[in-house]
Motif scaffolding. Structure first.
Motif, short mmCIF file in Angstrom:
data_model
loop_
_atom_site.label_atom_id
_atom_site.label_comp_id
_atom_site.label_asym_id
_atom_site.label_seq_id
_atom_site.Cartn_x
_atom_site.Cartn_y
_atom_site.Cartn_z
N VAL A 195 -12.82 85.17 24.96
CA VAL A 195 -13.44 84.56 23.78
C VAL A 195 -12.46 84.55 22.61
O VAL A 195 -12.27 83.53 21.96
CB VAL A 195 -14.71 85.35 23.39
CG1 VAL A 195 -15.27 84.84 22.08
CG2 VAL A 195 -15.75 85.24 24.47
N GLU A 196 -11.83 85.70 22.37
CA GLU A 196 -10.96 85.84 21.21
C GLU A 196 -9.78 84.87 21.27
O GLU A 196 -9.46 84.21 20.30
CB GLU A 196 -10.42 87.26 21.16
CG GLU A 196 -10.91 88.06 19.97
CD GLU A 196 -10.50 89.50 20.12
OE1 GLU A 196 -9.29 89.75 20.21
OE2 GLU A 196 -11.40 90.37 20.17
N ASP A 245 -14.00 89.68 26.51
CA ASP A 245 -13.81 89.62 25.06
C ASP A 245 -12.51 88.90 24.72
O ASP A 245 -12.47 88.10 23.78
CB ASP A 245 -13.80 91.03 24.47
CG ASP A 245 -15.20 91.60 24.36
OD1 ASP A 245 -16.15 90.78 24.38
OD2 ASP A 245 -15.35 92.83 24.27
N GLU A 298 -15.44 93.89 30.51
CA GLU A 298 -15.78 93.65 29.11
C GLU A 298 -14.55 93.28 28.29
O GLU A 298 -14.57 92.32 27.51
CB GLU A 298 -16.45 94.89 28.51
CG GLU A 298 -17.91 94.97 28.89
CD GLU A 298 -18.52 96.32 28.60
OE1 GLU A 298 -17.97 97.04 27.75
OE2 GLU A 298 -19.54 96.66 29.23
N ILE A 299 -13.46 94.03 28.50
CA ILE A 299 -12.24 93.77 27.72
C ILE A 299 -11.71 92.38 28.03
O ILE A 299 -11.35 91.62 27.14
CB ILE A 299 -11.18 94.85 28.04
CG1 ILE A 299 -11.62 96.18 27.44
CG2 ILE A 299 -9.83 94.45 27.51
CD1 ILE A 299 -10.65 97.30 27.70
N ARG A 338 -21.52 83.91 25.93
CA ARG A 338 -20.94 85.16 25.44
C ARG A 338 -20.68 86.12 26.59
O ARG A 338 -21.38 86.06 27.60
CB ARG A 338 -21.91 85.83 24.47
CG ARG A 338 -21.94 85.21 23.13
CD ARG A 338 -23.14 85.73 22.40
NE ARG A 338 -23.25 85.11 21.10
CZ ARG A 338 -22.89 85.71 19.97
NH1 ARG A 338 -22.41 86.92 19.99
NH2 ARG A 338 -23.03 85.08 18.82
N PRO A 339 -19.69 87.03 26.42
CA PRO A 339 -19.39 87.99 27.50
C PRO A 339 -20.61 88.77 27.96
O PRO A 339 -20.85 88.90 29.16
CB PRO A 339 -18.36 88.92 26.86
CG PRO A 339 -17.72 88.13 25.78
CD PRO A 339 -18.76 87.17 25.28
#
Lengths: 299, 140
Positions: free
Chosen positions: A205-206, A202, A198-199, B92-93
């Motif tokens: 994307v960021e 994320d 998940e990290i 998306r993740p």
């Protein structure tokens, strides 16, 4: 109130104890506020201690009135759980162990029992015994609720810290514009690899990263489960449009992977983080030119 | 996922043509019937107007199921037959994790971080312009 008293003598002991608690709540609260447990918690203001004690007495009265004196799940206790937890936490912070808190809690019983004995001094011995027993059971239940709440609070703390540790242990590092890396340290289990995934995603994307590097230099062992987690992360990153590179596979681990027959062919691997970075830079079209004047030998 | 009539698109997702590229932007939840319709729309538009690339933007999609995953890989396989590349952009993740957990790693599908990246990928290969005939270079 002669009729009321007569009616009370008719009712069962638990209800009578409830009525007694409600009637004498001010007196009990005053006495409890002087007990070690509340006095040490509410050091600033005695009024607060009395207020806290009154809430507990009212809860006890409600529980007794419902007749469930031995039930720690009784609705009446719900109101005071948080307050009991705070009290217990405060005592625990001051260095009191579970046994000591329990003993202090038990010390709340005698003042109430004394009051009850005074109140029922002219009642028949059988009835008096029943009422005292009901009160004792009720106080025992209160003690149980308190300890239960304390233990749960401790468990919550452990869970929260474990979660924090998971997040702290997996930083995402931006190596270059569009390149992020996660150095994995320690054993990977399902929960942890989920957090890592998940990290990392994320961060992709960021930072708008086209390349994500998973460095497993700090992972002591790789078994089929860990390999599966790695492959999942790589697949998820690919779905998002990023390329995932696994680096830092030590020779021993490479041997284990081959022995286990794990097929990592779908995963792009490099020997070291530096190699992975070099690959990503090359793919991005960024060229690093070594400074000829520098003493460091070019790779 | 049956109440398609309550969905704002009324069962249609716009398929935009930009030069030689089809741009499809998915928003919100996608009903099975809408996805089915979309598959047909892309197929028809791709064959009618000889496109060379299809970009599916998933940045507005929060929830996917296995059917959606299948529609994506179907569209990719179908457009390949019509000589066009499909690029899925901006997933998306949470969606990516869901697809992986469902076992749908969509191997044949090309992906990009954003619509812009996807257009650049298609542009790099000269497929927005008339086809240069250069084969797509597979990464190791």
């Amino acid at each position: 109130m002669p009729e009321q008293q007569a009616a009370e003598h008719q009712s069962n002991p638990a209800e009578e104890v409830g009525a007694f608690l409600r009637e004498r709540r001010e007196q009990i609260a005053q006495r409890w506020a002087d007990a070690a447990l509340l006095r040490t918690v509410f050091t600033v203001s005695r009024d607060e201690a009395v207020e806290a004690a009154r809430t507990v007495v009212e809860a006890l009265a409600a529980v007794a009135a419902s007749g469930r004196v031995a039930d720690s799940e009784a609705d009446g206790f719900a109101v005071v759980r948080e307050q009991l937890a705070r009290t217990a936490q405060s005592r625990a912070r001051a260095g009191a162990g579970i046994a000591q808190i329990s003993a202090e809690m038990d010390a709340l019983r005698p003042p109430v029992t004394d009051l009850l004995l005074d109140e029922l001094s002219d009642a028949p011995a059988e009835h008096l015994r029943e009422c005292t027993t009901a009160l004792t059971v009720l106080m025992g239940t209160l003690r149980l609720v308190m300890l239960e709440t304390t233990m749960n609070a401790g468990q919550d703390l452990i869970n929260r810290q474990r979660l924090e540790l998971l997040e702290i242990a997996t930083p995402v590092i931006k190596l270059w514009e569009g390149i992020v890396a996660v150095p994995l340290i320690g054993t990977l289990d399902s929960a942890r690899s989920q957090v890592v995934m998940e990290i990392l995603l994320d961060a992709v994307v960021e930072q708008h990263a086209r390349f994500a590097i998973l460095d497993i230099t700090g992972v002591p062992t790789v078994d089929s489960l860990v390999a599966q987690h790695l492959m999942k992360t790589v697949a998820a990153a690919r779905l998002m449009g990023a390329e995932c590179i696994v680096s830092g596979i030590r020779p021993a681990i490479a041997q284990t992977i081959v022995h286990l027959g794990i097929d990592l062919s779908s995963v792009l691997t490099r020997a070291s983080l530096a190699d992975a970075l070099a690959y990503a830079l090359q793919e991005q079209g960024d060229h690093i030119v070594p400074n000829p004047a520098s003493a460091v030998e070019p790779r | 996922m049956t109440a398609a009539s309550t969905f704002p698109y009324e069962g249609h997702v716009p398929v935009l043509r930009l030069g030689g590229v089809l741009l499809v932007t998915l928003q919100g939840d996608l009903y099975d019937s809408t996805a089915e319709q979309l598959r047909q729309d892309i197929g028809e538009t791709a064959s009618d107007s000889a496109v060379t690339g299809v970009v599916i933007d998933l940045s507005g999609v929060e929830i996917v199921d296995s059917f959606m995953g299948r529609v994506l890989s179907d569209v990719a396989a179908m457009t390949r037959l019509l000589a066009a590349q499909t690029v899925v952009a901006g997933m998306r993740p949470a969606v990516a994790i869901t697809l992986v957990e469902l076992g749908l790693t969509l191997p044949g599908l090309r992906t990009a971080l954003s619509t812009e990246d996807a257009m650049r990928q298609l542009g790099d290969e000269g497929s927005v312009l008339p086809r240069a005939g250069r084969p797509h270079r597979e990464r190791p």
